[in-house]
Motif scaffolding. Structure first.
Motif, PDB file in Angstrom:
ATOM      1  N   ARG A  12       1.048  -1.264   0.478  1.00 21.90           N
ATOM      2  CA  ARG A  12      -0.097  -0.101  -0.199  1.00 21.90           C
ATOM      3  C   ARG A  12       1.004   0.893  -0.120  1.00 21.90           C
ATOM      4  NH1 ARG A  12      -2.840  -2.530   3.693  1.00 21.90           N
ATOM      5  NH2 ARG A  12      -4.781  -3.813   3.119  1.00 21.90           N
ATOM      6  N   ALA A  13       1.839   1.416   0.935  1.00 24.07           N
ATOM      7  CA  ALA A  13       2.685   2.361   1.024  1.00 24.07           C
ATOM      8  C   ALA A  13       3.443   2.211  -0.578  1.00 24.07           C
ATOM      9  CB  ALA A  13       3.942   2.135   1.910  1.00 24.07           C
ATOM     10  N   THR A  14       4.064   1.765  -0.856  1.00 27.86           N
ATOM     11  CA  THR A  14       4.527   1.808  -2.328  1.00 27.86           C
ATOM     12  C   THR A  14       3.701   2.219  -3.268  1.00 27.86           C
ATOM     13  OG1 THR A  14       6.007   0.190  -1.432  1.00 27.86           O
ATOM     14  CG2 THR A  14       6.207   0.582  -3.982  1.00 27.86           C
ATOM     15  N   ASP A  15       2.411   1.439  -3.348  1.00 29.80           N
ATOM     16  CA  ASP A  15       1.430   2.260  -4.265  1.00 29.80           C
ATOM     17  C   ASP A  15       1.173   3.569  -4.034  1.00 29.80           C
ATOM     18  OD1 ASP A  15      -1.329   1.802  -6.183  1.00 29.80           O
ATOM     19  OD2 ASP A  15      -2.103   2.626  -4.754  1.00 29.80           O
ATOM     20  N   GLN A  16       0.834   4.419  -2.776  1.00 27.10           N
ATOM     21  CA  GLN A  16       1.386   6.052  -2.390  1.00 27.10           C
ATOM     22  C   GLN A  16       2.191   6.024  -3.094  1.00 27.10           C
ATOM     23  OE1 GLN A  16       0.124   5.567   2.120  1.00 27.10           O
ATOM     24  NE2 GLN A  16      -1.754   5.383   1.654  1.00 27.10           N
ATOM     25  N   MET A  17       3.037   5.929  -2.717  1.00 29.40           N
ATOM     26  CA  MET A  17       4.080   6.868  -3.682  1.00 29.40           C
ATOM     27  C   MET A  17       4.616   6.699  -4.412  1.00 29.40           C
ATOM     28  SD  MET A  17       6.731   8.151  -2.520  1.00 29.40           S
ATOM     29  CE  MET A  17       6.631   8.601  -1.457  1.00 29.40           C
ATOM     30  N   ALA A  18       4.109   5.836  -5.442  1.00 30.00           N
ATOM     31  CA  ALA A  18       3.761   5.583  -7.028  1.00 30.00           C
ATOM     32  C   ALA A  18       3.390   6.463  -7.241  1.00 30.00           C
ATOM     33  CB  ALA A  18       3.525   4.432  -7.803  1.00 30.00           C
ATOM     34  N   ARG A  19       1.510   7.019  -6.617  1.00 31.85           N
ATOM     35  CA  ARG A  19       0.723   7.657  -6.951  1.00 31.85           C
ATOM     36  C   ARG A  19       1.133   9.678  -6.959  1.00 31.85           C
ATOM     37  NH1 ARG A  19      -4.397   5.569  -7.382  1.00 31.85           N
ATOM     38  NH2 ARG A  19      -4.502   3.090  -7.130  1.00 31.85           N
ATOM     39  N   ARG A  20       2.015   9.507  -5.663  1.00 31.51           N
ATOM     40  CA  ARG A  20       2.921  10.568  -5.593  1.00 31.51           C
ATOM     41  C   ARG A  20       3.552  11.280  -6.480  1.00 31.51           C
ATOM     42  NH1 ARG A  20       5.718  11.726   0.661  1.00 31.51           N
ATOM     43  NH2 ARG A  20       5.966  13.933   0.378  1.00 31.51           N
ATOM     44  N   TYR A  21       4.541   9.880  -7.150  1.00 27.26           N
ATOM     45  CA  TYR A  21       5.522  10.134  -8.078  1.00 27.26           C
ATOM     46  C   TYR A  21       4.872  10.617  -9.252  1.00 27.26           C
ATOM     47  CZ  TYR A  21       9.302   8.654  -5.213  1.00 27.26           C
ATOM     48  OH  TYR A  21      10.596   8.089  -4.460  1.00 27.26           O
ATOM     49  N   GLY A  22       3.512   9.973  -9.187  1.00 27.91           N
ATOM     50  CA  GLY A  22       3.363  10.525 -10.628  1.00 27.91           C
ATOM     51  C   GLY A  22       2.961  12.035 -11.044  1.00 27.91           C
ATOM     52  N   ALA A  23       2.193  12.420  -9.856  1.00 26.45           N
ATOM     53  CA  ALA A  23       1.781  13.490  -9.447  1.00 26.45           C
ATOM     54  C   ALA A  23       3.158  14.597  -9.833  1.00 26.45           C
ATOM     55  CB  ALA A  23       1.393  13.700  -8.260  1.00 26.45           C
ATOM     56  N   GLN A  24       4.198  14.401  -8.855  1.00 26.84           N
ATOM     57  CA  GLN A  24       5.030  14.564  -8.847  1.00 26.84           C
ATOM     58  C   GLN A  24       5.867  15.337 -11.085  1.00 26.84           C
ATOM     59  OE1 GLN A  24       7.929  13.143  -6.205  1.00 26.84           O
ATOM     60  NE2 GLN A  24       6.494  14.518  -4.647  1.00 26.84           N
ATOM     61  N   LEU A  25       5.646  14.002 -11.702  1.00 26.59           N
ATOM     62  CA  LEU A  25       5.698  14.653 -12.355  1.00 26.59           C
ATOM     63  C   LEU A  25       5.872  14.993 -13.262  1.00 26.59           C
ATOM     64  CD1 LEU A  25       6.459  10.563 -12.984  1.00 26.59           C
ATOM     65  CD2 LEU A  25       8.492  12.038 -13.592  1.00 26.59           C
ATOM     66  N   GLN A  26       4.443  15.884 -13.095  1.00 31.60           N
ATOM     67  CA  GLN A  26       3.736  16.504 -13.889  1.00 31.60           C
ATOM     68  C   GLN A  26       3.829  17.929 -13.925  1.00 31.60           C
ATOM     69  OE1 GLN A  26       1.600  15.384 -15.659  1.00 31.60           O
ATOM     70  NE2 GLN A  26       1.851  13.301 -15.078  1.00 31.60           N
ATOM     71  N   GLN A  27       4.245  17.714 -12.370  1.00 33.76           N
ATOM     72  CA  GLN A  27       5.217  19.674 -12.181  1.00 33.76           C
ATOM     73  C   GLN A  27       6.483  19.984 -12.643  1.00 33.76           C
ATOM     74  OE1 GLN A  27       3.123  21.548 -10.072  1.00 33.76           O
ATOM     75  NE2 GLN A  27       1.654  19.780 -10.955  1.00 33.76           N
ATOM     76  N   CYS A  28       7.577  18.441 -12.498  1.00 35.36           N
ATOM     77  CA  CYS A  28       9.084  18.501 -13.152  1.00 35.36           C
ATOM     78  C   CYS A  28       9.085  18.091 -14.750  1.00 35.36           C
ATOM     79  CB  CYS A  28       9.404  17.983 -12.022  1.00 35.36           C
ATOM     80  SG  CYS A  28       9.622  16.165 -11.984  1.00 35.36           S
ATOM     81  N   GLY A  29       7.980  18.413 -15.075  1.00 37.07           N
ATOM     82  CA  GLY A  29       8.411  17.963 -16.807  1.00 37.07           C
ATOM     83  C   GLY A  29       8.079  16.688 -17.550  1.00 37.07           C
ATOM     84  N   GLY A  30       6.756  15.728 -16.265  1.00 42.95           N
ATOM     85  CA  GLY A  30       7.347  14.445 -17.066  1.00 42.95           C
ATOM     86  C   GLY A  30       5.987  14.324 -17.872  1.00 42.95           C
TER      87      GLY A  30
END
Length: 197
Positions: free
Chosen positions: A179-197
């Motif tokens: 679950r924690a890994t899934d949450q981190m993947a979601r967080r990383y996905g949102a962050q990638l939008q901000q840093c040019g993902g």
């Protein structure tokens, strides 16, 4: 009179700069900061992750969250040693090593199947390729979606046979990791939008 040996100073500076590049990122919960990291001079972490996504069809956030959970982006991560008689350092709990915490046997299988005979678990590009390879085999063999971080991580952590048996169903600790890994993947996905993902 003291003379400065500039070639020696340059060599020391080069060694220090390369060793600094090999350390784990300090902000591992921010994928944009993680992607600023380099292995030496030539290995761009972001391009390695994107290349792995193209090769295996597993999204970058899933790949990066797996490595984050496994090693915290430490190239030389290993499980702690057990102790003999409670105080003498003894064997490690497993052969897991490197960014991906790949076990010896699974790493050997990856080498054979991928043909990446020079791969090292302490090299980010090789380790992220291993994670992509492993997740792609889970997708193909067990019908897990490439975006299903929860089940991909369960299979990664438990191994394919234990995942197939459903051993994780009675293990709340492993489910919490997934679950924690899934949450981190979601967080990383949102962050990638901000840093040019």
């Amino acid at each position: 009179m003291y003379r400065v040996n500039f070639s020696r100073v340059l060599a020391i500076g080069l060694v220090l700069s390369l060793s600094a590049c090999a350390t784990a990122p300090s902000h591992i919960n921010d994928v944009c900061a993680v992607f600023d990291q380099r292995d030496g001079w030539f290995n761009n972490w972001r391009s390695a992750a994107e290349s792995t996504e193209r090769k295996y069809g597993v999204p970058v956030p899933v790949l990066m969250a797996t490595v984050r959970k496994e090693s915290g982006f430490k190239s030389n991560a290993r499980p702690p040693r057990t102790t003999l008689f409670g105080f003498i350092p003894w064997k490690r709990q497993s052969s897991a090593y490197g960014f991906s915490q790949a076990l010896d046997g699974t790493w050997s299988q990856y080498i054979r199947e991928s043909g990446n005979f020079t791969a090292r678990r302490s090299n980010f590009a090789d380790a992220i390729d291993f994670v992509g390879w492993y997740h792609a085999k889970t997708v193909a063999g067990y019908g897990v979606a490439p975006t299903d971080t929860f089940n991909l991580y369960l299979a990664y952590y438990m191994g394919w046979n234990a995942y197939k048996r459903g051993s994780w169903r009675s293990n709340s600790g492993v489910q919490n990791y997934a679950r924690a890994t899934d949450q981190m993947a979601r967080r990383y996905g949102a962050q990638l939008q901000q840093c040019g993902g």
